[in-house]
Scaffold this active site. Structure first.
Site, short mmCIF file in Angstrom:
data_model
loop_
_atom_site.label_atom_id
_atom_site.label_comp_id
_atom_site.label_asym_id
_atom_site.label_seq_id
_atom_site.Cartn_x
_atom_site.Cartn_y
_atom_site.Cartn_z
N ARG A 19 0.82 -1.21 0.00
CA ARG A 19 0.00 0.00 0.00
C ARG A 19 0.86 1.26 0.00
O ARG A 19 0.61 2.19 -0.77
CB ARG A 19 -0.96 0.00 1.19
CG ARG A 19 -2.04 -1.07 1.07
CD ARG A 19 -2.92 -1.12 2.29
NE ARG A 19 -2.12 -1.43 3.48
CZ ARG A 19 -2.43 -1.09 4.72
NH1 ARG A 19 -3.54 -0.43 4.98
NH2 ARG A 19 -1.66 -1.41 5.73
N ASN A 37 -6.10 -2.85 2.16
CA ASN A 37 -6.08 -4.30 2.30
C ASN A 37 -7.51 -4.82 2.39
O ASN A 37 -8.38 -4.16 2.96
CB ASN A 37 -5.34 -4.72 3.57
CG ASN A 37 -3.84 -4.56 3.46
OD1 ASN A 37 -3.28 -4.52 2.37
ND2 ASN A 37 -3.17 -4.47 4.59
#
Length: 89
Positions: A19, A37
């Site tokens: 990320r 996520n």
């Protein structure tokens, strides 16, 4: 032309800085959106920006950061209001 794409990235993509690395690459390319996520182990990303920049980030998602092992990237065009920044959710 501004485009918006939702991507689902599968493989070893959680716990490997995916990320944060995606945000860094998005900012480098001038792409807005978000990345998060998912409970099933995948990562979801919404990418918005100039078509060429979004396509470049989609290609990068197949590699990801060094520790990632991407096995699949699914993407679909979506229509949403304009996004102003890129964030990790």
């Amino acid at each position: 032309m501004v485009t918006c794409v939702r991507c689902l990235i599968a493989g070893r993509v959680q716990g490997v800085w995916f990320r944060a690395s995606t945000k860094e690459k998005a900012m480098e390319l001038g792409v807005r959106g978000w990345v998060r996520n998912l409970p099933d182990g995948r990562v979801e990303a919404l990418l918005q920006g100039e078509a060429e920049a979004v396509e470049a980030l989609k290609k990068w998602l197949w590699r990801g950061p060094t520790l990632a092992q991407v096995v699949d990237v699914q993407s679909e065009m979506v229509e949403i209001p304009e996004i102003q920044m890129f964030e990790v959710r």
